[in-house]
Scaffold this active site. Structure first.
Site, PDB file in Angstrom:
ATOM      1  N   CYS A  34       0.774  -1.180  -0.105  1.00  0.00           N
ATOM      2  CA  CYS A  34       0.102  -0.046   0.081  1.00  0.00           C
ATOM      3  C   CYS A  34       0.813   1.126  -0.044  1.00  0.00           C
ATOM      4  CB  CYS A  34      -1.038  -0.114   1.304  1.00  0.00           C
ATOM      5  SG  CYS A  34      -2.412   1.078   0.787  1.00  0.00           S
ATOM      6  N   HIS A 126      -3.591  -5.034   1.089  1.00  0.00           N
ATOM      7  CA  HIS A 126      -3.095  -5.466   2.557  1.00  0.00           C
ATOM      8  C   HIS A 126      -3.287  -7.083   2.783  1.00  0.00           C
ATOM      9  CE1 HIS A 126      -2.353  -1.384   4.145  1.00  0.00           C
ATOM     10  NE2 HIS A 126      -3.242  -1.057   3.588  1.00  0.00           N
ATOM     11  N   GLU A 128      -1.352  -8.809   4.645  1.00  0.00           N
ATOM     12  CA  GLU A 128      -1.256  -9.210   6.041  1.00  0.00           C
ATOM     13  C   GLU A 128      -2.548  -9.066   6.806  1.00  0.00           C
ATOM     14  OE1 GLU A 128      -0.972  -4.537   6.047  1.00  0.00           O
ATOM     15  OE2 GLU A 128      -0.688  -6.206   4.531  1.00  0.00           O
TER      16      GLU A 128
END
Length: 162
Positions: A34, A126, A128
């Site tokens: 990002c 994202h 994660e």
């Protein structure tokens, strides 16, 4: 400013931008997620800071709108297998142009969202925030160069000298 502005200011304030740029150019593995994708690029629209400029691509910040326009979608990332990858876009940037050896691993609505070049990886969403570790495993295996045994159940400790 937003995350990318804040990170860029801190990199400059603490004299980390040039060392990080040099490490990236020397093959040090870096994954920009990002805001990190914005900072790795060499051309950012409407950005009052100099990005690191190590990935030849043009990025538009907050391209999908404000926080309320954040969204989730399933992506086809053939490198990771047939199962779609659930992607979470939060005030996400849009990669509008790639150049000079950028490898596009996945796109959304015609725009690259996962790109690589050598030991560098950038994602505009994202990964994660999901339980899917396939992109993390790809980074370790392909960008860091540490082969991962899919049958391994214990955490892998990676220690490299760069």
């Amino acid at each position: 400013g937003g995350e990318s502005t804040t990170i860029a200011r801190l990199l400059h304030k603490f004299d980390l931008d040039n060392p990080l740029r040099e490490r990236a150019r020397s093959g040090f593995p870096i994954w920009g997620t990002c805001a990190g994708a914005i900072l790795l690029s060499d051309d950012v629209r409407e950005f009052d800071r100099e990005p690191l400029g190590v990935l030849p691509m043009t990025v538009e910040r907050n391209a999908y709108g404000s926080q309320i326009n954040s969204f989730e979608t399933d992506l086809s990332i053939p490198t990771l297998g047939l199962e779609p990858f659930h992607a979470i876009f939060i005030r996400a940037p849009r990669i509008t142009n790639v150049r000079n050896g950028i490898n596009v691993l996945a796109s959304h609505n015609g725009n690259p969202v996962v790109v690589t070049r050598g030991s560098l990886l950038a994602t505009t969403f994202h990964p994660e925030l999901t339980n899917d570790t396939r992109l993390h495993r790809y980074f370790v295996s392909e960008c860091v160069g540490f082969p991962i045994d899919d049958t391994e159940t214990s955490p892998v400790s990676i220690r490299r000298n760069y």
